[in-house]
Design a protein around this motif. Structure first.
Motif, PDB file in Angstrom:
ATOM      1  N   GLN A   1       0.817  -1.094   0.034  1.00 55.30           N
ATOM      2  CA  GLN A   1      -0.016  -0.039   0.142  1.00 55.30           C
ATOM      3  C   GLN A   1       0.961   1.287  -0.088  1.00 55.30           C
ATOM      4  O   GLN A   1       1.694   1.480   0.980  1.00 55.30           O
ATOM      5  N   SER A   2       0.921   2.121  -1.016  1.00 53.15           N
ATOM      6  CA  SER A   2       1.703   2.802  -1.372  1.00 53.15           C
ATOM      7  C   SER A   2       1.733   4.307  -0.033  1.00 53.15           C
ATOM      8  O   SER A   2       2.907   4.715   0.148  1.00 53.15           O
ATOM      9  N   ALA A   3       0.445   4.281   0.298  1.00 54.04           N
ATOM     10  CA  ALA A   3       0.332   5.444   1.398  1.00 54.04           C
ATOM     11  C   ALA A   3       1.622   5.321   2.535  1.00 54.04           C
ATOM     12  O   ALA A   3       2.047   6.250   3.236  1.00 54.04           O
ATOM     13  N   PHE A   4       1.691   4.081   2.915  1.00 52.26           N
ATOM     14  CA  PHE A   4       2.576   3.861   4.283  1.00 52.26           C
ATOM     15  C   PHE A   4       3.842   4.001   3.894  1.00 52.26           C
ATOM     16  O   PHE A   4       4.772   4.086   4.804  1.00 52.26           O
TER      17      PHE A   4
ATOM     18  N   GLU B   1       4.755   6.453   1.202  1.00 50.76           N
ATOM     19  CA  GLU B   1       4.998   7.909   1.045  1.00 50.76           C
ATOM     20  C   GLU B   1       4.933   8.635   2.408  1.00 50.76           C
ATOM     21  O   GLU B   1       5.552   9.840   2.303  1.00 50.76           O
TER      22      GLU B   1
ATOM     23  N   MET C   1       9.886   5.924  -0.104  1.00 49.40           N
ATOM     24  CA  MET C   1       9.707   5.633  -1.794  1.00 49.40           C
ATOM     25  C   MET C   1      10.713   4.613  -2.069  1.00 49.40           C
ATOM     26  O   MET C   1      10.687   3.828  -2.686  1.00 49.40           O
TER      27      MET C   1
ATOM     28  N   ASP D   1      -0.791  -0.997  -4.616  1.00 42.82           N
ATOM     29  CA  ASP D   1      -2.223  -0.269  -4.349  1.00 42.82           C
ATOM     30  C   ASP D   1      -1.768   1.122  -4.244  1.00 42.82           C
ATOM     31  O   ASP D   1      -1.393   1.598  -2.886  1.00 42.82           O
ATOM     32  N   ALA D   2      -2.191   1.807  -5.144  1.00 42.65           N
ATOM     33  CA  ALA D   2      -2.008   3.426  -4.904  1.00 42.65           C
ATOM     34  C   ALA D   2      -3.226   4.102  -5.465  1.00 42.65           C
ATOM     35  O   ALA D   2      -2.956   5.350  -5.093  1.00 42.65           O
TER      36      ALA D   2
END
Lengths: 294, 294
Positions: free
Chosen positions: B61-64, B66, B73, B93-94
């Motif tokens: 999951q990208s949010a975690f 970012e 990143m 998952d972005a």
């Protein structure tokens, strides 16, 4: 000061232009190193120096930094820090959206007080529902930030779902209706709300309808300049305040960031001159329309 | 081999489990350095080593990542490279989504052959319309990748817009209908399509309805494990193929990545043991349901 009050003060001082910082593939002049993370960073920092004092608001598009990987994201972070130091209001265009616990991750990335990608407001997508917007709105309340919700976008595909009838009104109107309590929560002393709406209205009637539905929401209007909308079109959803139209910002990217004169510039001084001229021209065009139309 | 065929081969070999790599704030054990970019990277690499050979599909999951800025990143990029080398199928998952020229930026970041964040498929948001999905689908055709479109999510807010009636059918059904040509374009030799749908169905009837609307689309089913759905619930939209239910992957994050035994582990060996046990348990639970229910 609330985000809404900061944004409206910036447009009062400089005009409604929001300068898009969208480094599309192949557009960064060789003067800055071209299409590399270093090129993006040098270009972005020069853009901030050039527009400072001429526009109050910028909008970097995350995709164009992400395409350069973590080095591109490092360039973005550096540009965001410089924008903050320059006193610019930064609308981060990343169109995030996810369930609550994941949304908290995006809040930490962009809206928290110690966010690594510091900005004043973040664009978010409403498809997943209000609970996915809530962490952003709560963070905006706590840290005097803004949340910019996609309502009506200006691309042809906005006809696929947004403008179709959801229980008797276009989906985008239902989205705006549902946002009313959040709009109220982010109201500043100016009366404007930092719950902004992306309103790529297809015509004046639609823009006025959106304004009627959300009289206090600041609008982020895309499509001005290279994308074809005139200043008068772009300001259709704005309302008279103190002798001119107000109510948000009008975003221009290519026409201000990559005008032909800047792309052909042989020196940094010439490039800077071209950016300043394009920024001033857009601001003047928008201000003339904002004054004439009241 | 097409993405759809790779994914279905991975689930045939290992079972339908997709392991979420979602490093929420405070969850990375101190063994790895805790909630830092270095901690994320060490944890992610260890997760890949632990699940390799036991699950075929992962979903970061990208949010975690970012939220840790460019350093986060960078950790994500390192983890993605390791996953590729380990032969895992990676669903990124972005939940991106933007107009065409900007979508090309996201394609370059995630789906292009030289993408800095290499993955097999990317989650995207349909709110802005089909033209915003098109660059992703085209890239998927060219590079044998997948595109995972949010249809029905499992959060309470999915009732705000997704499940309301758009011209006579729920919005999420209209989205699935509109995707039919794209589903067709990404079909593999297995007959399954790499145009996947996120289907956090609220019950078996709804899942079967989604399957009827999109018989060939692979499903990404969230909500299994810590989020409450049973294996039988999660497999409601799957169909009998070769003696068991097939049709996509079932995602679990907390229950597999952060089981209590792993959080309390005093050594890396104990941690690894706990992750392997949780992965095997989830896979066994899902396989038992997939076999029993045919």
């Amino acid at each position: 000061m609330s985000f809404a009050d900061r944004l409206i003060a910036a447009t009062d001082e400089f005009g409604p232009l929001c300068v898009g910082l969208d480094p599309h593939a192949g557009r960064i002049p060789d003067l800055f190193g071209g299409d590399t993370p270093e090129g993006l960073e040098a270009w972005g920092l020069a853009m901030i120096e050039a527009v400072k004092g001429r526009a109050g608001v910028i909008k970097p598009q995350s995709a164009f930094y992400e395409r350069h990987g973590w080095q591109g994201m490092r360039a973005l972070a550096t540009i965001l820090e410089a924008a903050r130091e320059a006193g610019l209001t930064v609308l981060m265009d990343a169109k995030r959206g996810d369930i609550g616990s994941t949304a908290e991750g995006y809040v930490s990335a962009f809206l928290a007080s110690d966010a690594p990608f510091p900005c004043d407001a973040l664009t978010v997508n409403p498809y997943m529902g209000l609970d996915t917007l809530e962490p952003h709105v709560r963070a905006a309340e706590e840290h005097a930030k803004g949340v910019i919700v996609l309502a009506r976008t200006s691309n042809p595909g906005s006809a696929d779902f947004q403008s179709r009838s959801l229980e008797g009104a276009p989906l985008f109107e239902r989205v705006v209706e549902a946002l009313a309590p959040m709009i109220e929560r982010l109201k500043g002393e100016s009366g404007w709300s930092g719950l902004m709406l992306v309103t790529g209205a297809t015509g004046p009637d639609e823009a006025r309808r959106l304004r009627a539905l959300a009289p206090d929401a600041l609008f982020l209007v895309p499509g001005y300049g290279a994308q074809g909308a005139s200043a008068a079109d772009a300001l259709s959803g704005f309302v008279p305040r103190g002798g001119r139209l107000a109510g948000g910002v009008v975003s221009a990217s290519r026409s201000v960031s990559f005008p032909p004169e800047a792309q052909q510039a042989r020196s940094l001084a010439d490039w800077r001159q071209a950016i300043i001229a394009a920024t001033n021209a857009a601001q003047t065009d928008l201000m003339a329309a904002a004054t004439k139309l009241t």
